[in-house]
Write an enzyme that holds these catalytic residues in place. Sequence first.
Site, PDB file in Angstrom:
ATOM      1  N   ASP B  25       6.265   8.703   1.915  1.00 29.98           N
ATOM      2  CA  ASP B  25       6.862   7.376   2.159  1.00 29.98           C
ATOM      3  C   ASP B  25       8.274   7.276   1.595  1.00 29.98           C
ATOM      4  OD1 ASP B  25       4.311   6.878   2.995  1.00 29.98           O
ATOM      5  OD2 ASP B  25       3.739   5.742   1.208  1.00 29.98           O
ATOM      6  N   ASP B  59       0.091  15.411 -20.434  1.00 28.88           N
ATOM      7  CA  ASP B  59      -0.809  14.343 -20.879  1.00 28.88           C
ATOM      8  C   ASP B  59      -1.101  13.400 -19.701  1.00 28.88           C
ATOM      9  OD1 ASP B  59      -0.885  15.114 -23.642  1.00 28.88           O
ATOM     10  OD2 ASP B  59       1.219  14.480 -23.749  1.00 28.88           O
ATOM     11  N   HIS B  69     -11.347  11.882  -3.987  1.00 33.50           N
ATOM     12  CA  HIS B  69     -10.416  12.908  -4.461  1.00 33.50           C
ATOM     13  C   HIS B  69     -10.898  13.547  -5.760  1.00 33.50           C
ATOM     14  CE1 HIS B  69      -9.184   8.873  -5.844  1.00 33.50           C
ATOM     15  NE2 HIS B  69      -8.886   9.460  -6.988  1.00 33.50           N
ATOM     16  N   ASP B  76      -9.700   3.589  -0.736  1.00 37.18           N
ATOM     17  CA  ASP B  76     -10.334   2.881   0.405  1.00 37.18           C
ATOM     18  C   ASP B  76      -9.448   2.865   1.643  1.00 37.18           C
ATOM     19  OD1 ASP B  76      -9.356  -0.556  -0.465  1.00 37.18           O
ATOM     20  OD2 ASP B  76      -8.328   1.362  -0.672  1.00 37.18           O
ATOM     21  N   ASP B  95      -4.343  10.196 -16.781  1.00 39.01           N
ATOM     22  CA  ASP B  95      -3.851  10.547 -15.439  1.00 39.01           C
ATOM     23  C   ASP B  95      -3.758   9.335 -14.526  1.00 39.01           C
ATOM     24  OD1 ASP B  95      -5.394  13.869 -15.175  1.00 39.01           O
ATOM     25  OD2 ASP B  95      -3.858  13.012 -16.525  1.00 39.01           O
ATOM     26  N   HIS B  97      -3.536   8.162 -10.371  1.00 35.64           N
ATOM     27  CA  HIS B  97      -3.695   8.549  -8.963  1.00 35.64           C
ATOM     28  C   HIS B  97      -3.210   7.394  -8.106  1.00 35.64           C
ATOM     29  CE1 HIS B  97      -7.344  11.116 -10.448  1.00 35.64           C
ATOM     30  NE2 HIS B  97      -6.170  11.686 -10.749  1.00 35.64           N
ATOM     31  N   HIS B 120       2.323  -0.606 -13.996  1.00 31.15           N
ATOM     32  CA  HIS B 120       0.981  -1.138 -14.301  1.00 31.15           C
ATOM     33  C   HIS B 120       0.038  -0.005 -14.675  1.00 31.15           C
ATOM     34  CE1 HIS B 120      -2.643  -3.769 -13.560  1.00 31.15           C
ATOM     35  NE2 HIS B 120      -3.171  -2.584 -13.318  1.00 31.15           N
ATOM     36  N   GLU B 121      -0.005   1.036 -13.843  1.00 26.46           N
ATOM     37  CA  GLU B 121      -0.956   2.136 -14.094  1.00 26.46           C
ATOM     38  C   GLU B 121      -0.660   2.848 -15.413  1.00 26.46           C
ATOM     39  OE1 GLU B 121      -2.934   0.884 -10.895  1.00 26.46           O
ATOM     40  OE2 GLU B 121      -3.577   2.228 -12.476  1.00 26.46           O
ATOM     41  N   HIS B 124      -2.408   1.390 -18.256  1.00 26.45           N
ATOM     42  CA  HIS B 124      -3.771   1.928 -18.457  1.00 26.45           C
ATOM     43  C   HIS B 124      -3.713   3.295 -19.134  1.00 26.45           C
ATOM     44  CE1 HIS B 124      -5.553  -1.266 -16.218  1.00 26.45           C
ATOM     45  NE2 HIS B 124      -5.119  -0.893 -15.034  1.00 26.45           N
ATOM     46  N   HIS B 130      -7.124  -4.621 -18.138  1.00 27.81           N
ATOM     47  CA  HIS B 130      -6.486  -5.716 -17.391  1.00 27.81           C
ATOM     48  C   HIS B 130      -6.340  -6.973 -18.252  1.00 27.81           C
ATOM     49  CE1 HIS B 130      -7.437  -3.688 -13.337  1.00 27.81           C
ATOM     50  NE2 HIS B 130      -6.188  -3.461 -13.724  1.00 27.81           N
TER      51      HIS B 130
END
Lengths: 81, 373
Positions: B25, B59, B69, B76, B95, B97, B120-121, B124, B130
């Site tokens: 993309d 890391d 995966h 989805d 990690d 994804h 955002h990820e 985590h 959240h």
Amino acid sequence: CVPVSQVTEQDEHDAESYLKRFFNLTEEKGPTGRRGVSAVSSKLSEMQRFFGLQIAGTLDDDTMTMMKKPRCGVPDTNIAS
Amino acid sequence: FSTFGKNLKWEKNSLTYRIVNYTPDMSAPEVDDSVEKALQVWAKVTPLRFTRIDNGTADIMISFVPQEHGDSYPFDGPGVFLAHAFPPGPGTGGDVHFDEDESFTFSSNTGYILFLVAAHEFGHSLGLSHSYDPGALMYPWYSYNNPDTFVLPRDDVNGIQSLYGPNPDTDGDIDKPEPPTTPDACDSTLVLDAVATLRGEMLFFKDSFFWRSYPQSNTPQQTLITNFWPEAPTHIDAAYESQQSDRVLLFKGRRVWAFSGYDLVRGYPKSISSFGLPKRVKKINAALYDVESAKTLFFVGSSYYSYDEAKKTMDQGFPKRVDQTFSGLTGEVTAAFQYRSYTYIYSGPYMFEYSLSTGRLFRLLNNNYFLRC
């Protein structure tokens, strides 16, 4: 009057998948809770509270719309485990 | 904010990351830049530092993958899930994804801005779960933000610093941008931007947010305006529900947006002069729809106009002075609405309760009277 919600079987199926994925809904075993509140209903309330929706414990248009919003795939309930 | 508990955090401040593959993309430099900027969001406010490696195991391993995966959390397809990440730890710990079936972009409005999703990820990956705060980066839903002006919200700063502490290099730095905070319904100095009804509910607008108060529930629920109406403006001047047309109208500056349910009505936004307001009116301060007369009152400074919703014309004999009709109301009107036949006019941190037909003032209340603090 507010249009009657058109909750379909597919919506209910999708909602259960969403609640399993994000709110740790587990398969319901044996009789529902003492107050007859099903696991789905209490998880729906948990989701509705989290997302600032009307906490009804039932699937309504708002809740279905919110379940379709793009989001992070990490669950919303604490997933330390 | 919330963390994953059990103190799931990195026991070191220098972390490595590796971009394992790319999305078609965007160009590779755009992906590199988005990822680097997203990590810097967290580095700016903590002692954490990130180094890129291009081989071996880092890391934080970053990849674009579709559907199933290999981690038992399948994506989805083009749909709801955009990405996911794992809490700090060995192996897949940390990690990230990204769902390859989603459309990611560097900065345009079409597609999901990779920088925002990545930031955002990485929250985590560093140990945050959240947040309940609808204005937080760690809120689960994606919401558009300008990547060039993005500042990590206060809730997220508090969360990450509860795990790693502040950035020793800039802590106390007075010219770093102040982290945005989410309005607090129980702040006694709260001055609302606008108030409206919506099919029996009440909506209280402030900055980028609004609270929805349902008749049956105790606590109003706060959310981003753009979560419900993506095309809506923020920091609005006024709002009202036209029960005539079953629409909510939002005003900002010289423009007005009309929404029917979640949808922007065709032809909007329009100019406020389309109501027949004089061209010299640059903005309105408040608007309220009077059920009894089916008139809408537009408050402009210390005056107000009356608009006939049925005839769609301005009434003659206006503007009138606000204190001519609403006794005791000498300050500027900031919001107004009608609820259960009472008329509520907000002026600064106070709310005046009137009977519109007699002009009689019943009570002087706090701004957050309906926000049930």
